[in-house]
Motif scaffolding. Structure first.
Motif, PDB file in Angstrom:
ATOM      1  N   ASP A  95      83.932  33.413-101.244  1.00  0.00           N
ATOM      2  CA  ASP A  95      85.156  33.655-100.466  1.00  0.00           C
ATOM      3  C   ASP A  95      84.904  33.433 -98.977  1.00  0.00           C
ATOM      4  N   GLU A  96      83.730  33.810 -98.531  1.00  0.00           N
ATOM      5  CA  GLU A  96      83.404  33.696 -97.110  1.00  0.00           C
ATOM      6  C   GLU A  96      82.951  32.289 -96.733  1.00  0.00           C
ATOM      7  N   LYS A  97      82.168  31.657 -97.609  1.00  0.00           N
ATOM      8  CA  LYS A  97      81.526  30.393 -97.219  1.00  0.00           C
ATOM      9  C   LYS A  97      82.401  29.171 -97.427  1.00  0.00           C
ATOM     10  N   ILE A  98      83.246  29.153 -98.451  1.00  0.00           N
ATOM     11  CA  ILE A  98      84.074  27.965 -98.703  1.00  0.00           C
ATOM     12  C   ILE A  98      85.022  27.697 -97.538  1.00  0.00           C
ATOM     13  N   GLY A 106      86.190  32.669 -92.657  1.00  0.00           N
ATOM     14  CA  GLY A 106      85.676  33.111 -93.946  1.00  0.00           C
ATOM     15  C   GLY A 106      85.477  34.613 -93.933  1.00  0.00           C
ATOM     16  N   GLN A 107      86.393  35.346 -94.570  1.00  0.00           N
ATOM     17  CA  GLN A 107      86.337  36.810 -94.550  1.00  0.00           C
ATOM     18  C   GLN A 107      86.845  37.323 -95.885  1.00  0.00           C
ATOM     19  N   GLU A 108      86.363  38.484 -96.327  1.00  0.00           N
ATOM     20  CA  GLU A 108      86.639  38.908 -97.697  1.00  0.00           C
ATOM     21  C   GLU A 108      88.064  39.374 -97.952  1.00  0.00           C
ATOM     22  N   THR A 109      88.763  39.931 -96.945  1.00  0.00           N
ATOM     23  CA  THR A 109      90.119  40.416 -97.186  1.00  0.00           C
ATOM     24  C   THR A 109      91.164  39.676 -96.367  1.00  0.00           C
ATOM     25  N   CYS A 110      90.755  38.931 -95.351  1.00  0.00           N
ATOM     26  CA  CYS A 110      91.688  38.234 -94.475  1.00  0.00           C
ATOM     27  C   CYS A 110      91.531  36.719 -94.625  1.00  0.00           C
ATOM     28  N   GLY A 111      92.588  36.002 -94.274  1.00  0.00           N
ATOM     29  CA  GLY A 111      92.513  34.551 -94.377  1.00  0.00           C
ATOM     30  C   GLY A 111      92.449  34.078 -95.819  1.00  0.00           C
ATOM     31  N   SER A 116      91.707  34.256-101.968  1.00  0.00           N
ATOM     32  CA  SER A 116      90.903  34.003-103.165  1.00  0.00           C
ATOM     33  C   SER A 116      90.584  35.316-103.877  1.00  0.00           C
ATOM     34  N   TYR A 117      90.141  36.283-103.100  1.00  0.00           N
ATOM     35  CA  TYR A 117      89.857  37.624-103.624  1.00  0.00           C
ATOM     36  C   TYR A 117      91.123  38.246-104.199  1.00  0.00           C
ATOM     37  N   ARG A 278      78.442  38.032 -94.280  1.00  0.00           N
ATOM     38  CA  ARG A 278      78.375  39.470 -94.530  1.00  0.00           C
ATOM     39  C   ARG A 278      77.934  39.754 -95.971  1.00  0.00           C
ATOM     40  N   ALA A 279      78.365  38.939 -96.912  1.00  0.00           N
ATOM     41  CA  ALA A 279      77.944  39.136 -98.300  1.00  0.00           C
ATOM     42  C   ALA A 279      76.424  39.058 -98.425  1.00  0.00           C
TER      43      ALA A 279
END
Length: 436
Positions: A95-98, A106-111, A116-117, A278-279
């Motif tokens: 989710d972050e790297k793509i 690339g952020q887990e809850t935003c963007g 994706s999440y 961050r992951a």
């Protein structure tokens, strides 16, 4: 009444903090059994070892059950604390790297990473709610699962009568940061805040000790002094520096720090590492620590040999459970259908606003006046992009997913949106619904 609690996503590294918080609140929220439910057997078993250790060390007689079976997890329970992460940390890394590799945030809850999440979370969370409705339809679901606005919208559509409260403790973290930085006691505050989850602003902060709104002086202190960030991880230091910058450029309100991803994605990208996100930090930190802790506990000759502490995580969610059970009518920032709470925002938006929580559930507090056009415009676009994503999920629509990605305000153009969407479809596989 003693409660039976199920922690959904029991294998999470946040579970010990929740349990320790529950133990501290036994006087107001007695528990007779805790159940850990997860689809990852190894992580659930590891956490069972840690939680069993904590219960014994604290001299608790609370029963503990770890299970992978929904019927066993939910039958006869009173509350579900949900913190599931569909796809685990491995999918968070993608989710972050793509998006980063395509020049977007690339952020887990935003963007787009959050979208994706969100697609994964809707699929997994709706299955979870279905199981709860089958085995414990009267249980309260207190949800921390992200991204919460998207989760809340999907549950509203499929299970409109589910007893669910969606909560995020980021506003608590912001208030604690402000109080610690400038010498306030946030227990004396009555805060007014509005927005979407991870997308909002403080309207005012009323301090009962001085009988006035102190937000103007807080804003001045943020601009003149900056936050105290000693001892924080580097990523949080950077985050709060950008938050200071946002306050300087838009000094009428205090923003949620997550707005950095939407207002200043260029600055975020400058501080992002495409190869180590961050992951990766969590993989190398918290997850390894859990494994080391389990090994120590399994090989100790005596319980006193192992010294284990956990950050207190989950106070917010436990406070809500206490307020429900004891009909306290306490005030929280929660994610709810708008229905006029923000008068000039569309009725069907899912918003984050102050609410009262009691034995009947959630009662949102109306702002009673319109929000500024600047905030309204940002929120309207974000609401539309999130609703399009939920449409895409329920309608299996590639076109609506593409429109959703394009409208997301972290995305530079539609070509990037399509490229990232196509890569996410391939990477997520069966975690997503099929898009046609």
């Amino acid at each position: 009444m003693s409660n039976i609690i199920t922690i959904a996503g029991g294998g999470s590294g946040h579970t010990p903090g929740i349990v320790l918080t529950l133990l501290k609140n036994q006087e107001f929220f007695p528990i007779k059994e805790i159940r850990l439910y997860d689809i990852d057997q190894e992580r659930n078993h590891d956490m069972e070892i840690i939680i069993d250790f904590l219960l014994k060390k604290n001299g608790s007689d609370i029963s503990l059950l770890a299970t992978l079976e929904p019927k066993e997890a939910f039958t006869g329970i009173d509350f579900v604390f949900s913190q599931i992460r569909v796809g685990g940390i491995e999918m968070r890394e993608l989710d972050e790297k793509i998006p980063l590799n395509c020049g977007a945030v690339g952020q887990e809850t935003c963007g787009l990473g959050g979208f994706s999440y969100g697609m994964r979370s809707m699929k997994g969370f709706l299955e979870l709610v279905s199981d709860i409705q089958e085995y414990a339809p009267d249980a309260w679901i207190l949800n921390y699962t992200n991204p919460e606005t998207i989760i809340a919208e999907s549950v509203r559509r499929k299970f409109p009568n589910a007893k669910i409260i969606n909560a995020c403790d980021m506003t608590i973290s912001i208030e604690e940061l402000i109080a610690d930085s400038f010498g306030y006691d946030r227990k004396n505050w009555i805060s007014e805040y509005y927005g979407l989850n991870h997308f909002g602003w403080y309207k005012n902060i009323y301090d009962r000790t001085v009988d006035k709104d102190i937000m103007p002086e807080i804003i001045e202190k943020i601009i003149q002094q900056g936050f105290k960030t000693d001892g924080l991880e580097n990523n949080w230091v950077t985050t709060y520096k950008i938050m200071e910058y946002m306050v300087k450029k838009f000094p009428t309100h205090i923003p949620n720090n997550y707005l950095q991803y939407y207002l200043y994605p260029n600055i975020v990208l400058e501080h992002s590492d495409q190869n180590y996100t961050r992951a990766n930090e969590i993989m190398d930190g918290r997850l390894k620590e859990i494994k080391e802790t389990v090994y120590q506990m399994q090989n100790a000759n005596d319980i006193t040999e192992v010294q284990y502490e956990s950050d207190s995580h989950g106070q917010y969610i436990v406070d809500m459970a206490v307020s429900i059970q004891n009909n306290l009518n306490k005030r929280f920032m929660l994610i709810v259908p708008n229905r006029g709470a923000i008068p000039n925002l569309r009725e069907d938006a899912v918003v984050e606003v102050p609410c009262y929580v009691n034995s009947k559930g959630v009662e949102p507090i109306s702002l009673r006046e319109d929000i500024p056009d600047f905030h309204k415009g940002l929120m309207e676009a974000q609401v539309a992009s999130e609703k399009l994503l939920v449409d895409a999920f329920f309608e299996n629509s590639y076109q609506k997913a593409f429109e959703s990605f394009t409208l997301n305000q972290t995305v530079p153009n539609a070509d990037v949106a399509r490229k990232v969407l196509d890569e996410f479809i391939e990477a997520n596989g069966d975690y997503w619904v099929e898009l046609n």
